[in-house]
Write a protein that holds these residues in place. Structure first.
Motif, PDB file in Angstrom:
ATOM      1  N   VAL A  18       0.827  -1.210   0.000  1.00  0.00           N
ATOM      2  CA  VAL A  18       0.000   0.000   0.000  1.00  0.00           C
ATOM      3  C   VAL A  18       0.862   1.261   0.000  1.00  0.00           C
ATOM      4  CG1 VAL A  18      -2.041  -1.092   1.004  1.00  0.00           C
ATOM      5  CG2 VAL A  18      -0.349  -0.027   2.515  1.00  0.00           C
ATOM      6  N   GLU A  19       2.062   1.182   0.571  1.00  0.00           N
ATOM      7  CA  GLU A  19       2.960   2.332   0.475  1.00  0.00           C
ATOM      8  C   GLU A  19       3.331   2.600  -0.981  1.00  0.00           C
ATOM      9  OE1 GLU A  19       6.300   1.566   2.944  1.00  0.00           O
ATOM     10  OE2 GLU A  19       5.186   1.757   4.823  1.00  0.00           O
TER      11      GLU A  19
ATOM     12  N   PHE B  93       0.242   4.050  -2.811  1.00  0.00           N
ATOM     13  CA  PHE B  93       0.024   5.469  -2.551  1.00  0.00           C
ATOM     14  C   PHE B  93       0.996   6.330  -3.349  1.00  0.00           C
ATOM     15  CE2 PHE B  93       0.490   9.345   0.089  1.00  0.00           C
ATOM     16  CZ  PHE B  93      -0.817   9.785   0.005  1.00  0.00           C
ATOM     17  N   ARG B  94       2.248   5.901  -3.435  1.00  0.00           N
ATOM     18  CA  ARG B  94       3.225   6.620  -4.257  1.00  0.00           C
ATOM     19  C   ARG B  94       2.828   6.585  -5.731  1.00  0.00           C
ATOM     20  NH1 ARG B  94       8.330   3.746  -3.981  1.00  0.00           N
ATOM     21  NH2 ARG B  94       8.931   5.294  -5.559  1.00  0.00           N
TER      22      ARG B  94
ATOM     23  N   GLN C  58      -0.145   6.344  -6.984  1.00  0.00           N
ATOM     24  CA  GLN C  58      -1.318   7.189  -7.200  1.00  0.00           C
ATOM     25  C   GLN C  58      -0.974   8.670  -7.204  1.00  0.00           C
ATOM     26  OE1 GLN C  58      -3.499   5.521  -3.853  1.00  0.00           O
ATOM     27  NE2 GLN C  58      -4.967   4.554  -5.255  1.00  0.00           N
ATOM     28  N   THR C  59      -0.088   9.068  -6.309  1.00  0.00           N
ATOM     29  CA  THR C  59       0.216  10.498  -6.166  1.00  0.00           C
ATOM     30  C   THR C  59       1.342  10.946  -7.087  1.00  0.00           C
ATOM     31  OG1 THR C  59       1.602   9.933  -4.245  1.00  0.00           O
ATOM     32  CG2 THR C  59      -0.666  10.625  -3.814  1.00  0.00           C
TER      33      THR C  59
ATOM     34  N   PHE D 197      -5.929  11.231  -9.671  1.00  0.00           N
ATOM     35  CA  PHE D 197      -4.821  10.390  -9.230  1.00  0.00           C
ATOM     36  C   PHE D 197      -4.530   9.333 -10.299  1.00  0.00           C
ATOM     37  CE2 PHE D 197      -7.086  11.954  -5.533  1.00  0.00           C
ATOM     38  CZ  PHE D 197      -6.056  12.520  -4.792  1.00  0.00           C
TER      39      PHE D 197
ATOM     40  N   LEU E 287      -8.860   7.517  -5.905  1.00  0.00           N
ATOM     41  CA  LEU E 287      -7.970   6.720  -5.081  1.00  0.00           C
ATOM     42  C   LEU E 287      -8.527   5.331  -4.785  1.00  0.00           C
ATOM     43  CD1 LEU E 287      -6.812   9.343  -2.407  1.00  0.00           C
ATOM     44  CD2 LEU E 287      -5.385   8.313  -4.171  1.00  0.00           C
TER      45      LEU E 287
ATOM     46  N   LEU F 186      -7.209   0.562  -4.613  1.00  0.00           N
ATOM     47  CA  LEU F 186      -7.195   0.032  -3.248  1.00  0.00           C
ATOM     48  C   LEU F 186      -8.201  -1.105  -3.120  1.00  0.00           C
ATOM     49  CD1 LEU F 186      -6.195   0.192  -0.321  1.00  0.00           C
ATOM     50  CD2 LEU F 186      -8.040   1.857   0.107  1.00  0.00           C
TER      51      LEU F 186
ATOM     52  N   TYR G  23      -3.546   1.969   4.916  1.00  0.00           N
ATOM     53  CA  TYR G  23      -3.652   2.935   3.810  1.00  0.00           C
ATOM     54  C   TYR G  23      -4.182   4.279   4.320  1.00  0.00           C
ATOM     55  CZ  TYR G  23      -4.907   4.939  -0.704  1.00  0.00           C
ATOM     56  OH  TYR G  23      -5.017   5.772  -1.788  1.00  0.00           O
TER      57      TYR G  23
ATOM     58  N   LEU H 148      -1.560   6.462   5.654  1.00  0.00           N
ATOM     59  CA  LEU H 148      -0.772   7.181   4.651  1.00  0.00           C
ATOM     60  C   LEU H 148      -1.478   8.452   4.202  1.00  0.00           C
ATOM     61  CD1 LEU H 148       0.316   4.123   2.485  1.00  0.00           C
ATOM     62  CD2 LEU H 148       1.746   5.387   4.097  1.00  0.00           C
ATOM     63  N   LEU H 149      -2.803   8.377   4.100  1.00  0.00           N
ATOM     64  CA  LEU H 149      -3.566   9.568   3.689  1.00  0.00           C
ATOM     65  C   LEU H 149      -3.478  10.682   4.729  1.00  0.00           C
ATOM     66  CD1 LEU H 149      -6.888   8.065   2.229  1.00  0.00           C
ATOM     67  CD2 LEU H 149      -4.933   8.994   0.965  1.00  0.00           C
TER      68      LEU H 149
END
Length: 267
Positions: free
Chosen positions: A129-130, A133-134, A136-137, A203, A234, A238, A261, A264-265
């Motif tokens: 999930v880390e 997130f990277r 996605q962003t 995203f 997002l 997920l 997750y 992280l947000l």
């Protein structure tokens, strides 16, 4: 999984020239076919003698308009993500006329296979999930929607036409043999789609972020099959990850991954 099949002569010569240009003796190498991913694309692992060097060669024949666009998306999106420092394989050489690609080998163990050898699966998912997130962003920064092979964005129209309508036609009608028209579902489908788009859509969306498209090694977790990428919300990737039929996480595991997750947000 590696299968016993030789490279076709065309891509064999393509691989041999690639190795020669990299200063490697081109004679002593082997091509071993890899198990397919459900598409018409064909993959080989190229092993260079006893050196330990290996690459992955892919063939996706540009036999129709979609395949042509898919190959372009593979190159453009793949390069974009790689330049962002995201864990996708580096593409070393390609030939769009024939649909040939040579890229970094991300290993032969998928997340699905790694999970079968893991006791507590959540720590591995926390690493994933880390990365998600990277992806996605960072993946959204500088992303050009003209690179995509389908739609530039995962929006309301896609949800209705390519998700809800596909569900009624492919699953309810063709697979279950039920009626073709479902007018009583129109309002609920529209309601769900309208709610989903409120989450924002700027995203990077992989569109198939599940355990068979994530490769696991001791050093890193790699992402494959990004050619369907576009901009979107997002939650889609997920959900693909934690409601993955190939992984079959328990409700408790899903909740723990989801909480990870959310952390992280909030950072």
């Amino acid at each position: 999984m590696e299968l016993l099949r030789k490279c076709d002569s065309g891509i064999f010569d393509f691989v041999r020239l690639f190795l020669k240009d990299r200063g490697l003796a081109s004679e002593a190498f082997a091509c071993r076919a890899l198990a397919g991913d459900g598409s018409k694309r064909i993959f080989w692992r190229v092993v260079k003698g006893d050196s330990g060097l290996s690459y992955v060669a892919m063939e996706n024949s540009p036999s129709d308009d979609f395949s042509i666009r898919e190959n372009l998306a593979y190159i453009r999106i793949g390069r974009h993500l790689f330049e962002k420092g995201l864990p996708v394989p580096e593409i070393f050489r390609y030939d769009l006329r024939n649909g040939w690609f040579i890229m970094e080998d991300m290993g032969d163990m998928s997340l699905q296979e790694a999970l079968a050898e893991t006791g507590d699966r959540v720590p591995l998912y926390e690493r994933v999930v880390e990365i998600l997130f990277r992806l996605q962003t960072e993946g959204s920064k500088g992303f050009d929607t003209s690179w995509t092979c389908q739609t530039g964005r995962y929006d309301l129209e896609v949800m209705r036409r390519f998700e809800a309508d596909y569900f009624t036609e492919a699953f309810l009608h063709q697979y279950l043999g039920l009626k073709k028209e479902w007018p009583e579902l129109e309002a609920p489908f529209t309601h769900l789609a309208e709610r989903a788009v409120t989450g924002g859509g700027d995203f990077f969306l992989h569109r198939d972020f599940q355990s068979r498209n994530l490769m696991v090694s001791a050093a890193k977790i790699g992402i494959v099959d990004w050619q369907g990428g576009r901009l979107g919300p997002l939650g889609y990737d997920l959900a693909s990850l934690i409601i993955d039929p190939y992984a079959a996480l328990s409700d408790i595991e899903r909740a723990r991954v989801f909480e990870s997750y959310l952390g992280l947000l909030s950072d």
